[in-house]
Scaffold this motif. Structure first.
Motif, PDB file in Angstrom:
ATOM      1  N   VAL A 466       0.819  -1.219   0.000  1.00 17.70           N
ATOM      2  CA  VAL A 466       0.000   0.000   0.000  1.00 17.70           C
ATOM      3  C   VAL A 466       0.851   1.266   0.000  1.00 17.70           C
ATOM      4  N   ARG A 467       2.012   1.234   0.673  1.00 15.48           N
ATOM      5  CA  ARG A 467       2.823   2.450   0.822  1.00 15.48           C
ATOM      6  C   ARG A 467       3.273   3.040  -0.513  1.00 15.48           C
ATOM      7  N   ASP A 474      -4.677   6.794   5.385  1.00 13.78           N
ATOM      8  CA  ASP A 474      -3.280   7.068   5.689  1.00 13.78           C
ATOM      9  C   ASP A 474      -2.726   5.888   6.473  1.00 13.78           C
ATOM     10  N   PRO A 475      -1.630   5.257   6.010  1.00 10.79           N
ATOM     11  CA  PRO A 475      -1.105   4.095   6.736  1.00 10.79           C
ATOM     12  C   PRO A 475      -0.642   4.425   8.155  1.00 10.79           C
ATOM     13  N   ASN A 476      -0.456   5.699   8.451  1.00 13.29           N
ATOM     14  CA  ASN A 476      -0.020   6.069   9.798  1.00 13.29           C
ATOM     15  C   ASN A 476      -1.188   6.234  10.772  1.00 13.29           C
ATOM     16  N   ASP A 477      -2.427   6.145  10.241  1.00 12.71           N
ATOM     17  CA  ASP A 477      -3.583   6.246  11.138  1.00 12.71           C
ATOM     18  C   ASP A 477      -3.544   5.093  12.141  1.00 12.71           C
ATOM     19  N   ASN A 478      -3.806   5.387  13.389  1.00  8.04           N
ATOM     20  CA  ASN A 478      -3.852   4.335  14.402  1.00  8.04           C
ATOM     21  C   ASN A 478      -5.272   4.247  14.952  1.00  8.04           C
ATOM     22  N   PRO A 570      10.721   9.950  -2.053  1.00  9.37           N
ATOM     23  CA  PRO A 570      11.118   8.737  -1.323  1.00  9.37           C
ATOM     24  C   PRO A 570       9.974   8.201  -0.450  1.00  9.37           C
ATOM     25  N   VAL A 571       9.930   6.881  -0.325  1.00  7.72           N
ATOM     26  CA  VAL A 571       8.914   6.222   0.513  1.00  7.72           C
ATOM     27  C   VAL A 571       9.649   5.407   1.568  1.00  7.72           C
ATOM     28  N   ARG A 572       9.149   5.455   2.810  1.00  6.49           N
ATOM     29  CA  ARG A 572       9.805   4.699   3.895  1.00  6.49           C
ATOM     30  C   ARG A 572       9.219   3.293   3.962  1.00  6.49           C
TER      31      ARG A 572
END
Length: 940
Positions: A466-467, A474-478, A570-572
């Motif tokens: 997905v990233r 948002d993948p950072n959503d918790n 860039p993607v982490r």
């Protein structure tokens, strides 16, 4: 004697076949479909799960598994282990009771059904008189107490299931001791709960649904205490010392009751509504666990405020000032607490909570701070996102295995380190001979890596694609973040999440090279990602390339979904497989085939429009080839297009009939008068419609038209180093097979290693083969001079395979849905063929080369084709002579998704989905067999 032998019957070969081939369904991996009941034996440390289809599964230490199936296929409603015995009782929804035993046979334990029984009432009594609602196996191990809808409690003897009529506890006998005003207001109604006194086996607690609770003396057949509840009762739980018990109720409250030695009327000690004061949902089950430090654990299911949280599936744990409401991803079926079961122990000291939800098993560590979840070694929720494809890799090198486990362990830091608490039985199966991986692609764009070496299918690592893309979420959503003052204190647990941010992310094809660590995955929107394994987190730009498979041809317009948008810059990526290049097919149709050659650093991909070759070392597109037929408009609509025109498919069916009619008329010579022709046409129409109704069981094999839909659909891609131009020089090649029965072969020129980055890879079409019957090509294989399939890329370099024979002539095997055909190379002249039975309408769905070893000697093994058909049969066909060796029925022909999900291994095993959450594992080999073998001893 010779003349009496059937043609082709060879007794030596028949004996050898018995040593090589044997069909077994060995084990079910994953999570049981539609679980309905849960049981636990603190004595055996075994857990039992029952399902709606009548299956019962027992689990203990990893590798300890048993399965039984009720003949009736009815829903399992309740499971109860007999105290201190290797026996359990199941109650089905047809009101039947079944006694199961774990018995030792041939050195291992087996689960067997011993007896079955249905409680019958006196003649003329209503069904409710004997409808069982509560079951209590008594600690004497001699009887079961059965509470019913009518309020009566029947006593049956074990193991005979004989009803002891003189010991029946009727509601009339109970009401004799209850105050008259209470009796007038409420009747006993159904028995909701039966609980044996923890210190006195001669007393049982009976709870009736309307709120009445009585303590019954079994010796004197009378009520010693009655407890007058004012709310509808859900469940009861004794405290360890027997001085108090807890009742929980429909209004979301629980009450603590004292049990005094004298006969005074007991008053409740406290009545608590944990999530009041507003109306709350029922508390359906409760535990009160004592601890050394004096603060009890109060654990209960439900009780949430109806208006705001009525849709939550929760279990709350309260310990002093600590309180958490675990919020599960699906409905909670049942749960139990693992605590000290030693009779001499003074306190419960709970260690773990085991929760069976509808879609997964969740275990919570109650000993560690924060109550983390425990990573389960089995019962994995395979379908946490729907499985879209799978890929099996045998015999993984140790270095790659360790690197994958290392990447997975970094993802599991939030799990508890507690040893698995359900540890009954002993696994006596031999250790797996090799390390095997099963990779599953999912609808949400993830790939999961499972340890498929043994009986337990265990998750090693999860990869997300997905990233790389921009999606709504948002993948950072918790999802778990909660404010400190949040009430109720909900905490989401579990991995089941069937909702995908975008269906285009779905993984359709996976290819892993176990020698180089390169991985290619392809998805629903034409995306092909090439990845390599990195042991550290990294941030980098993913290179992009587009492959226009229509090659700017005029008159085509894609009507399907758009391609996924990619992230700029860039993607982490976390440690594990990290994408370094993305190839985007245009139109962005589903990728239907994928091949990776890690030695040549090439990846090939195909869709319904054509195929392409990409050099992932130079990050350059080598070529694309459009396979779309000019009349094939259906291929441009895409799988997510809103309409798949029914009119169009009907029109095509009638066109086909018309064409066949014309050709059959031509064959007859076209003579005869008009009335004869009309009669023939009418008869043909009738025959054609009959043939359509009978399909696919009686489909005649006949040539298909090039105008049929999806003829350009690329079904298979294959790399081979073989003789394509002449018999003196071999070269790298790429082969592609389509739905229309066409095979394309391209000669490749791969520069040597020292000039690999300086010179481009070149490709040139060398052959095009059109199968006369135009059936879809599902497999392509090249056999070397010894008639052995060519080894995998880098297999020879790692000394795991002999070098292929390049002296003798090579052969090409093309497998279509309807026949197997061998051609000589490089001339491509037909040498041999095997047709599948036309009358059965049998079509090849999957084909792979498998190595079968003899169970009698280590010196002999052979390569054969394992073939799965649309009828669910598995056939083993010899190489290179294409002789049918044996046929086994495996999957029901109606189970289309099971057939589509099947994947074979390199050593004659296979997996297919029997439900969205379970793989059935099977073996075709006598030598390679993975099945549970375990023993359960009765503890001292």
């Amino acid at each position: 004697m010779r003349r009496f032998l059937r043609p082709g019957h060879d007794p030596v070969r028949e004996r050898l076949k018995r040593d090589l081939f044997q069909f077994n369904k060995t084990v079910e991996h994953g999570f049981p479909h539609q679980p309905s009941a849960l049981g636990y034996s603190p004595f055996l440390h075994l857990m039992a799960i029952g399902t709606r289809s009548g299956a019962i599964k027992l689990y203990g230490a990893p590798g300890v598994e048993f399965m039984g199936l009720h003949e009736e296929n009815n829903t399992v409603m309740q499971i109860h282990f007999i105290p201190d015995q290797c026996q359990l009782v199941t109650l089905l929804d047809d009101n039947s009771l079944h006694l199961w035993s774990l018995k030792q046979h041939s050195g291992a334990s087996e689960l067997r059904e011993e007896h079955r029984f249905t409680l019958k009432g006196p003649p003329g009594s209503p069904p409710s008189a004997t409808q069982i609602t509560a079951v209590l196996p008594h600690s004497s191990r001699e009887v079961l107490y059965l509470g019913t809808e009518s309020g009566s409690i029947f006593v049956v003897e074990l193991p005979s299931f004989r009803v002891l009529e003189d010991r029946t506890i009727t509601s009339e006998a109970v009401l004799q001791r209850v105050p008259e005003d209470y009796c007038n207001r409420r009747s006993c109604e159904l028995v909701e709960a039966l609980r044996e006194h923890p210190k006195n086996p001669d007393q049982i607690l009976i709870g009736y649904s309307r709120g009445l609770i009585v303590l019954w003396d079994l010796q004197n057949n009378k009520v010693t205490h009655h407890f007058l509840g004012s709310q509808q009762l859900e469940n009861l739980y004794w405290q360890r010392d027997g001085s108090k018990f807890i009742s929980c109720h429909y209004d979301g409250s629980y009450t603590q009751w004292p049990v005094s030695s004298d006969n005074r009327q007991p008053e409740p000690l406290e009545n608590v509504v944990p999530y009041g004061p507003f109306p709350c949902k029922a508390i359906s089950k409760i535990y009160w666990q004592t601890t050394k430090n004096g603060l009890p654990y109060i654990i209960f299911q439900g009780g949430m405020p109806r208006a705001s949280y009525g849709d939550r599936h929760s279990i709350s744990v309260v310990h002093g000032s600590q309180q958490t409401a675990f919020d599960f991803t699906s409905r909670v079926i049942d749960f139990f607490i693992i605590f000290s079961s030693e009779p001499t122990a003074e306190f419960d000291d709970p260690s773990a909570m085991v929760v069976l939800a509808e879609e997964e098993l969740v275990v919570i560590d109650l000993k560690s701070a924060g109550w983390p979840a425990v990573h389960p070694p089995y019962l994995a929720s395979l379908h946490c996102s729907a499985i879209t494809c799978s890929h099996h890799v045998s015999n993984i090198p140790l270095k790659l295995w360790e690197r994958i486990i290392s990447a997975g362990s970094k993802q599991n830091v939030h799990y508890s380190n507690m040893p698995w608490p359900i540890d009954g039985g002993t696994n006596i199966a031999p250790d797996p001979p090799q390390r095997d991986l099963l990779l599953t692609g999912h609808e949400d764009g993830t790939v999961r890596f499972w340890d498929a070496s043994g009986v337990c299918l265990h998750l090693l690592y999860k990869l997300s694609t997905v990233r790389v893309f921009l999606t709504d979420a948002d993948p950072n959503d918790n999802m778990n973040t909660l404010g400190e003052d949040e009430w109720p204190p909900l905490r989401k647990v579990g991995t089941f999440d069937p909702y995908s941010d975008d269906p285009r992310l779905g993984i359709q094809k996976i290819y892993l090279c176990k020698y180089s660590g390169y991985l290619a995955v392809a998805g629903t929107a034409g995306q092909v990602l090439v990845m390599e394994l990195n042991d550290e987190d990294a941030e980098h730009v993913v290179d992009h390339a587009e492959a226009d498979l229509l090659q700017d041809q005029e008159g085509y317009r894609w009507k399907g979904h758009e391609k996924l948008k990619t992230r700029d810059g860039p993607v982490r990526f976390e440690a594990g497989f990290q994408p370094f290049v993305l190839v985007q097919c245009q139109p962005p149709a589903v990728v239907t085939s994928l091949a990776l050659h890690s030695e040549w650093k090439l990846v090939a991909f195909g869709t319904s429009h054509g195929f392409g070759l990409f050099d992932h070392q130079q990050k350059r597109l080598v070529f694309v080839k459009c396979t779309l037929h000019p009349s094939d408009q259906l291929a441009l609509e895409g799988p997510l297009s809103r309409v798949k025109s029914l009119k169009k498919s009907l029109r095509q069916s009638f066109r086909r009939i018309r064409r066949s009619r014309v050709s059959s008329r031509k064959r007859r010579g076209g003579g005869g008068n008009a009335s004869e022709v009309q009669e023939a046409n009418a008869k043909f129409d009738q025959d054609a419609l009959q043939e359509m109704e009978l399909a696919p069981v009686q489909r005649k094999i006949e040539a298909r038209s090039a105008e049929d839909s999806f003829t350009g659909f690329v079904r298979t891609l294959y790399f081979a180093d073989t003789f394509l131009r002449d018999s003196s020089r071999h070269c790298p090649s790429l082969w592609a097979g389509t739905n229309g029965g066409t095979v394309y072969a391209f000669c490749l020129r791969v520069p040597p290693a020292e000039r690999r980055m300086d010179e481009p890879v070149r490709a040139e079409q060398a052959k095009e083969i059109q199968l006369m019957h135009r059936a879809p090509v599902v497999g392509i294989l090249v056999l070397d001079g010894r008639s052995t399939p060519l080894p995998e890329p880098l297999e020879v370099a790692h000394d795991l395979s002999k070098s292929p024979d390049m002296q003798g002539s090579h052969q090409l095997l093309v497998v279509s849905e309807e026949q197997f055909k061998v051609f000589t190379l490089p001339k491509v002249s037909s040498k041999l063929k095997l047709k599948l039975t036309a009358l059965e309408g049998c079509r090849v769905r999957k084909v792979t080369v498998a190595n079968f070893g003899s169970c009698k000697t280590d010196d002999y093994s052979e390569n054969d084709l394992a073939v799965l058909t649309n009828l669910g049969d598995i056939q083993i066909i010899s190489l290179p002579f294409l002789k049918l060796q044996i046929r086994y029925p495996c999957i029901r022909k109606e189970d289309v998704s099971g057939i589509a999900s099947c994947v074979f291994t390199k050593y004659g095993q296979g997996f297919y989905l029997i439900s969205p959450s379970e793989f059935e594992r099977f073996s075709l080999s006598t030598k390679w067999l993975v099945e549970p073998r375990c023993i359960v001893d009765v503890p001292e």
